[in-house]
Design an enzyme around this catalytic site. Structure first.
Site, mmCIF file in Angstrom:
data_model
loop_
_atom_site.group_PDB
_atom_site.id
_atom_site.type_symbol
_atom_site.label_atom_id
_atom_site.label_comp_id
_atom_site.label_asym_id
_atom_site.label_seq_id
_atom_site.Cartn_x
_atom_site.Cartn_y
_atom_site.Cartn_z
ATOM 1 N N HIS A 132 39.101 41.099 32.122
ATOM 2 C CA HIS A 132 39.969 39.914 32.045
ATOM 3 C C HIS A 132 39.533 38.904 30.982
ATOM 4 C CE1 HIS A 132 42.553 40.271 35.900
ATOM 5 N NE2 HIS A 132 42.304 41.455 35.387
ATOM 6 N N GLY A 150 40.044 37.093 23.750
ATOM 7 C CA GLY A 150 39.207 38.275 23.671
ATOM 8 C C GLY A 150 37.843 38.029 24.299
ATOM 9 N N ASP A 152 35.156 36.400 24.456
ATOM 10 C CA ASP A 152 34.562 35.153 23.963
ATOM 11 C C ASP A 152 34.017 34.262 25.080
ATOM 12 O OD1 ASP A 152 36.846 34.284 25.190
ATOM 13 O OD2 ASP A 152 37.679 33.249 23.446
ATOM 14 N N ASP A 276 40.813 54.470 45.802
ATOM 15 C CA ASP A 276 40.648 55.906 46.062
ATOM 16 C C ASP A 276 39.731 56.053 47.269
ATOM 17 O OD1 ASP A 276 37.963 55.830 45.300
ATOM 18 O OD2 ASP A 276 38.175 57.191 43.611
ATOM 19 N N ASP A 283 33.706 58.333 40.492
ATOM 20 C CA ASP A 283 34.146 59.724 40.398
ATOM 21 C C ASP A 283 35.604 59.790 39.942
ATOM 22 O OD1 ASP A 283 35.555 58.866 42.593
ATOM 23 O OD2 ASP A 283 34.441 60.066 44.038
#
Ligand code: HEM
Ligand SMILES: *[C@@H]1O[C@H](CO)[C@@H](O)[C@H](O)[C@H]1NC(C)=O
Ligand SMILES: *[C@@H]1O[C@H](CO)[C@@H](O)[C@H](O)[C@H]1NC(C)=O
Length: 377
Positions: A132, A150, A152, A276, A283
């Site tokens: 993020h 970006g 930063d 998952d 994995d």
């Protein structure tokens, strides 16, 4: 090969658009053959481009290595280790860029590991935080005069980014990052990416991604609206990431980070539901389970965004390859490469970074019993 001809050749290879077919530089021929064999299905979309100051020239060995990683001719994983730092606070430590990072690595190794050996909620939050911060950057914004954001540190340094809805759930890890920054006196942008990369190798089976430091910090909030939504269409997601120089191939690898994750805000009635059957383990079960083939444990909550990407023809071929037996090493390599790119978005002094991979903990390539139980750590 001399470095000038190397630069020229790299430039030629990318300009001509066959970066994948280009002979290895700094990588074994075997690795490259493996990569080419695995990537035959989908790489029509993948013409990697250079970013930041590398576009204006490669002027240092580190700049060259990073350019090679971005152009997929050098591995973004490394097992280089065996570094013993000088004493914390000593002049020798201050004179050695990687010294302080070695102490940070030791602290994070404790902070990120749960009692059963999985990576814990702080590790997962750190991985998401890395995304993020770095992900809030786009080519189109940069071209329109908003060439900031970006990697930063602004997610923790500005006062407003923390309150954006897409950053919900990251408040606690941002608080920790601010604390660690005070304790160790390093840059926030580096600290956030270091933590994200450290957290991944702390998860059993996770790749040991090379770490580069020296990014510049900024308090200016990143341009808004550059992070994905869980209900976005595959088209929206693919365009959004393309605009970050991240092609579908790399997007498929990056969202695999949800192998480790749990959700708290998408459906609050299922708070803590994993994406998952093996949260905290790096994995490839996430790829199997988002495709909807095979049984899905009751507790697993699939993000709509992951499901649409598992079905889109631009991302599905890679998805299938990652899920197959043997897909783990392919995914680890692709994640490492894609994350290196993500972790450098908006960075305009790439040539001046330093590599501190040697301070990272060792990878944990096996984890018996990953499927035995579902536990939160
Ligand atoms: C299509 C792009 C993506 C979308 C739509 C998306 C969306 C989400 C959402 C909705 C959550 C759950 C937040 C919550 O309810 O608590 C989440 C969690 C997470 N995401 Fe993503 N994500 C995307 C890509 C990525 C990428 C590229 C990374 C890392 C490289 C990442 C890493 C994580 C992690 C580690 C978590 C778990 C956080 C935790 O367990 O506390 N995601 N993501
Ligand atoms: C996504 O869609 C679901 C189901 O329609 C809805 O409950 C949820 O509020 C939406 N989330 C966002 C962030 O739009
Ligand atoms: C995922 O599915 C493939 C078959 O498509 C299978 O070979 C592999 O073992 C499955 N992985 C897991 C972790 O169940």
């Amino acid at each position: 090969m001399k470095s000038t001809s190397l630069v020229l050749s790299c430039w030629l290879a990318t300009s001509l658009g066959f970066a994948h077919g280009w002979p290895a530089m700094g990588n074994t021929a075997q690795d490259l053959t493996r990569r080419l064999a695995q990537d035959t299905n989908n790489d029509g979309d993948t013409r990697p481009v250079l970013i930041g100051d590398l576009k204006n020239g490669i002027t240092t060995p580190v700049g060259q290595s990073i350019a090679n990683i971005l152009l997929r001719t050098e591995s973004a994983q490394s097992s280089v280790a065996g570094y013993t730092p000088p004493r914390l606070g000593s002049a020798d430590c201050k004179a050695d860029t990687c010294c302080i990072w070695s102490y940070i690595a030791s602290s994070l190794a404790i902070a990120f590991k749960g009692p059963s050996g999985r990576c814990n909620k702080y590790a997962r939050a750190a991985i998401r935080l890395g995304f993020h911060d770095a992900g809030a950057w786009a080519l189109s914004k940069a071209a329109a005069g908003q060439d900031f954001g970006g990697a930063d540190g602004s997610i923790a340094l500005s006062s407003s980014e923390i309150n954006r809805p897409e950053n919900n759930g990251l408040q606690e890890i941002i608080g920790l990052a601010r604390k660690w920054q005070k304790t160790f006196g390093v840059g926030m942008a580096d600290l956030i990416q270091f933590a994200a990369i450290h957290a991944v190798v702390t998860c059993p089976l996770g790749p040991r991604i090379r770490i580069f430091v020296g990014r510049k910090d900024s308090k200016t909030p990143a341009p808004d609206g550059l992070l994905p939504g869980v209900n976005d269409s595959a088209d929206t997601l693919i365009n959004l990431f393309n605009d970050k120089t991240i092609p579908p191939h790399d997007l498929a690898a990056l969202v695999g980070a949800h192998t480790s994750s749990q959700q708290f805000f998408v459906d609050t009635s299922k708070s803590g539901a994993p994406q998952d059957g093996t949260p905290g383990v790096w994995d490839t079960l996430f790829y199997n389970q988002t495709m909807g083939t095979g049984p899905l444990p009751k507790r697993v909550f699939r993000f709509a965004s992951d499901v649409v990407l598992s079905q889109d023809p631009r991302t599905r071929p890679e998805w299938i390859q990652f899920s197959r037996a043997g897909g783990q090493s392919h995914w680890n390599e692709d994640y490492a490469t894609a994350y290196t790119r993500l972790s450098l978005l908006g960075v305009n002094n790439i040539n001046n970074l330093a590599e501190c991979t040697k301070v990272m903990p060792a990878a944990q390539p096996t984890f018996p019993g990953a499927l035995d139980l579902l536990i939160d750590e």
